[in-house]
Write a protein that holds these residues in place. Structure first.
Motif, mmCIF file in Angstrom:
data_model
loop_
_atom_site.group_PDB
_atom_site.id
_atom_site.type_symbol
_atom_site.label_atom_id
_atom_site.label_comp_id
_atom_site.label_asym_id
_atom_site.label_seq_id
_atom_site.Cartn_x
_atom_site.Cartn_y
_atom_site.Cartn_z
ATOM 1 N N MET A 1 0.851 -1.176 0.000
ATOM 2 C CA MET A 1 0.000 0.000 0.000
ATOM 3 C C MET A 1 0.894 1.234 0.000
ATOM 4 S SD MET A 1 -3.065 -1.253 2.571
ATOM 5 C CE MET A 1 -4.288 -0.083 1.970
ATOM 6 N N GLN A 2 0.341 2.377 -0.358
ATOM 7 C CA GLN A 2 1.191 3.531 -0.596
ATOM 8 C C GLN A 2 1.552 4.336 0.656
ATOM 9 O OE1 GLN A 2 -1.406 4.189 -3.788
ATOM 10 N NE2 GLN A 2 0.167 4.189 -5.341
ATOM 11 N N GLY A 3 1.060 3.885 1.811
ATOM 12 C CA GLY A 3 1.542 4.453 3.066
ATOM 13 C C GLY A 3 1.102 5.877 3.333
ATOM 14 N N ARG A 4 0.048 6.304 2.647
ATOM 15 C CA ARG A 4 -0.531 7.615 2.904
ATOM 16 C C ARG A 4 -1.975 7.596 2.413
ATOM 17 N NH1 ARG A 4 2.865 7.791 -1.422
ATOM 18 N NH2 ARG A 4 2.255 8.909 -3.321
ATOM 19 N N GLY A 5 -2.723 8.607 2.803
ATOM 20 C CA GLY A 5 -4.151 8.614 2.505
ATOM 21 C C GLY A 5 -4.530 9.315 1.228
ATOM 22 N N GLU A 6 -3.548 9.693 0.398
ATOM 23 C CA GLU A 6 -3.856 10.317 -0.884
ATOM 24 C C GLU A 6 -2.767 9.996 -1.891
ATOM 25 O OE1 GLU A 6 -3.913 14.583 -0.623
ATOM 26 O OE2 GLU A 6 -2.060 14.660 0.537
ATOM 27 N N PHE A 7 -3.123 10.076 -3.178
ATOM 28 C CA PHE A 7 -2.182 9.735 -4.231
ATOM 29 C C PHE A 7 -2.639 10.377 -5.528
ATOM 30 C CE2 PHE A 7 -0.804 6.565 -7.550
ATOM 31 C CZ PHE A 7 0.561 6.849 -7.467
ATOM 32 N N GLU A 8 -1.740 11.081 -6.185
ATOM 33 C CA GLU A 8 -2.012 11.657 -7.498
ATOM 34 C C GLU A 8 -1.475 10.723 -8.581
ATOM 35 O OE1 GLU A 8 -0.438 15.535 -8.041
ATOM 36 O OE2 GLU A 8 -1.630 16.450 -6.445
ATOM 37 N N PHE A 9 -2.222 10.564 -9.666
ATOM 38 C CA PHE A 9 -1.743 9.742 -10.767
ATOM 39 C C PHE A 9 -2.432 10.177 -12.059
ATOM 40 C CE2 PHE A 9 -5.428 7.651 -9.005
ATOM 41 C CZ PHE A 9 -6.109 7.123 -10.092
ATOM 42 N N VAL A 10 -1.870 9.773 -13.179
ATOM 43 C CA VAL A 10 -2.452 10.038 -14.495
ATOM 44 C C VAL A 10 -2.770 8.700 -15.137
ATOM 45 C CG1 VAL A 10 -2.088 11.022 -16.786
ATOM 46 C CG2 VAL A 10 -1.211 12.215 -14.759
ATOM 47 N N TYR A 11 -4.011 8.544 -15.618
ATOM 48 C CA TYR A 11 -4.409 7.331 -16.315
ATOM 49 C C TYR A 11 -5.301 7.729 -17.487
ATOM 50 C CZ TYR A 11 -6.040 2.620 -17.252
ATOM 51 O OH TYR A 11 -6.331 1.423 -17.869
ATOM 52 N N GLU A 12 -5.039 7.168 -18.653
ATOM 53 C CA GLU A 12 -5.754 7.537 -19.878
ATOM 54 C C GLU A 12 -5.755 9.053 -20.089
ATOM 55 O OE1 GLU A 12 -6.468 5.365 -21.891
ATOM 56 O OE2 GLU A 12 -7.271 3.542 -21.004
ATOM 57 N N LYS A 13 -4.619 9.679 -19.806
ATOM 58 C CA LYS A 13 -4.410 11.122 -19.949
ATOM 59 C C LYS A 13 -5.293 11.968 -19.041
ATOM 60 C CE LYS A 13 -2.340 11.328 -24.532
ATOM 61 N NZ LYS A 13 -2.354 12.023 -25.851
ATOM 62 N N LYS A 14 -5.874 11.352 -18.022
ATOM 63 C CA LYS A 14 -6.697 12.071 -17.063
ATOM 64 C C LYS A 14 -5.927 12.211 -15.754
ATOM 65 C CE LYS A 14 -10.134 12.052 -19.954
ATOM 66 N NZ LYS A 14 -10.579 13.278 -20.643
ATOM 67 N N LYS A 15 -5.886 13.435 -15.241
ATOM 68 C CA LYS A 15 -5.198 13.668 -13.971
ATOM 69 C C LYS A 15 -6.152 13.357 -12.831
ATOM 70 C CE LYS A 15 -2.192 16.845 -11.512
ATOM 71 N NZ LYS A 15 -1.466 18.150 -11.553
ATOM 72 N N CYS A 16 -5.734 12.459 -11.958
ATOM 73 C CA CYS A 16 -6.619 11.936 -10.925
ATOM 74 C C CYS A 16 -6.040 12.166 -9.529
ATOM 75 C CB CYS A 16 -6.834 10.435 -11.104
ATOM 76 S SG CYS A 16 -7.498 9.973 -12.723
ATOM 77 N N LEU A 17 -6.937 12.388 -8.592
ATOM 78 C CA LEU A 17 -6.596 12.373 -7.177
ATOM 79 C C LEU A 17 -7.386 11.258 -6.512
ATOM 80 C CD1 LEU A 17 -5.302 13.623 -4.587
ATOM 81 C CD2 LEU A 17 -7.405 14.964 -4.369
ATOM 82 N N ALA A 18 -6.689 10.376 -5.825
ATOM 83 C CA ALA A 18 -7.332 9.389 -4.963
ATOM 84 C C ALA A 18 -7.072 9.804 -3.529
ATOM 85 C CB ALA A 18 -6.767 7.987 -5.217
ATOM 86 N N VAL A 19 -8.120 9.878 -2.740
ATOM 87 C CA VAL A 19 -7.976 10.289 -1.339
ATOM 88 C C VAL A 19 -8.971 9.469 -0.528
ATOM 89 C CG1 VAL A 19 -9.595 12.222 -1.664
ATOM 90 C CG2 VAL A 19 -7.962 12.265 0.243
ATOM 91 N N HIS A 20 -8.524 8.952 0.607
ATOM 92 C CA HIS A 20 -9.449 8.143 1.385
ATOM 93 C C HIS A 20 -10.588 9.000 1.913
ATOM 94 C CE1 HIS A 20 -11.083 4.989 3.842
ATOM 95 N NE2 HIS A 20 -11.061 5.793 4.894
#
Length: 255
Positions: A119-138
């Motif tokens: 797991m990424q060891g934090r409660g949020e993560f920025e990433f790009v998928y299919e050229k879309k900028k995404c924020l994942a946050v618990h």
């Protein structure tokens, strides 16, 4: 499979989004079976709280480690953060603290390793998928572990740089679009951000006890919220005498 402007063909619903599994192996198995038989899943987003409340955190983690498609986001929830760091003061009830301590006591070596290293060891993560900028946050950008994004709340400008914001924590699914003012005359000075909460796999709280998840095509913006029937009684029997009865009762009511 055709590609246009970096995106897959329209209609390919490829992102499985899951949150708040909470040690419920029967619910997770039901979701994966339905998702894999009904949709073309390419990747998975996990939004935290894999463990706690349910009695099968080790089994849940074993299944997650064996999934047949990449997990492109795998953040901690407040329960991973609390158990790993032994920080239980933020739980609102004594029964919540006692349950988390019980979960800590039953986690196996591979489960500890997974939470710390996979797991990424934090409660949020920025990433790009299919050229879309995404924020994942618990939870939310304001408090990644303990404060949910609310549908009717004023959305902070901190989100406007993203195309998608995926969140969990509330155990209540949501989908809404927010339009921010921006200097882009081609789009009438609007910037759209899509907010998605898939609901909870293992402990839903929207008055529906079925295991809940979402499947998303980031290119076409098509979002499907789906539910899977699972053996609630099996999970309730596993809880009996181990943790507060409250957590067993809420499973059958979706509260």
């Amino acid at each position: 499979m055709g590609v246009k402007d970096g995106c897959k063909e329209a209609g390919q619903l490829d992102v499985l989004v899951m949150s708040d599994i909470h040690g419920n192996i029967t619910a997770l198995d039901a979701v994966l079976h339905k998702a894999e038989s009904k949709y073309e899943i390419g990747v998975c987003i996990l939004l935290g709280d894999v463990i706690d409340y349910g009695m099968h955190p080790n089994e849940v983690i074993a299944v997650l480690q064996q999934m047949k498609y990449p997990v492109i986001c795998n953040i901690w929830g407040n329960h991973e953060c609390a158990v790993i760091n032994k920080e239980y003061a933020s739980f609102s009830t004594e029964r919540g603290r006692e349950c988390a301590l019980y979960t800590e006591s039953i986690l196996g070596r591979q489960a500890w390793k997974y939470i710390r290293e996979k797991m990424q060891g934090r409660g949020e993560f920025e990433f790009v998928y299919e050229k879309k900028k995404c924020l994942a946050v618990h939870g939310s950008a304001e408090d990644v572990y303990w404060k949910s994004i609310q549908v009717q709340a004023e959305m902070s400008g901190i989100y406007e740089k993203y195309d998608y914001v995926f969140s969990g924590h509330s155990h209540i699914p949501h989908f809404f679009e927010k339009y921010y003012e921006t200097d882009d005359i081609r789009n009438r000075n609007k910037k759209k951000v899509i907010f998605i909460n898939p609901g909870s796999v293992g402990q839903p709280r929207n008055l529906n006890p079925m295991a809940q998840f979402a499947v998303v095509d980031l290119c076409t913006e098509k979002v499907i919220f789906d539910k899977a029937v699972y053996d609630i009684a099996y999970e309730q029997r596993a809880m009996s005498g181990r943790i507060d009865e409250f957590y067993s009762e809420r499973l059958k009511r979706g509260i």
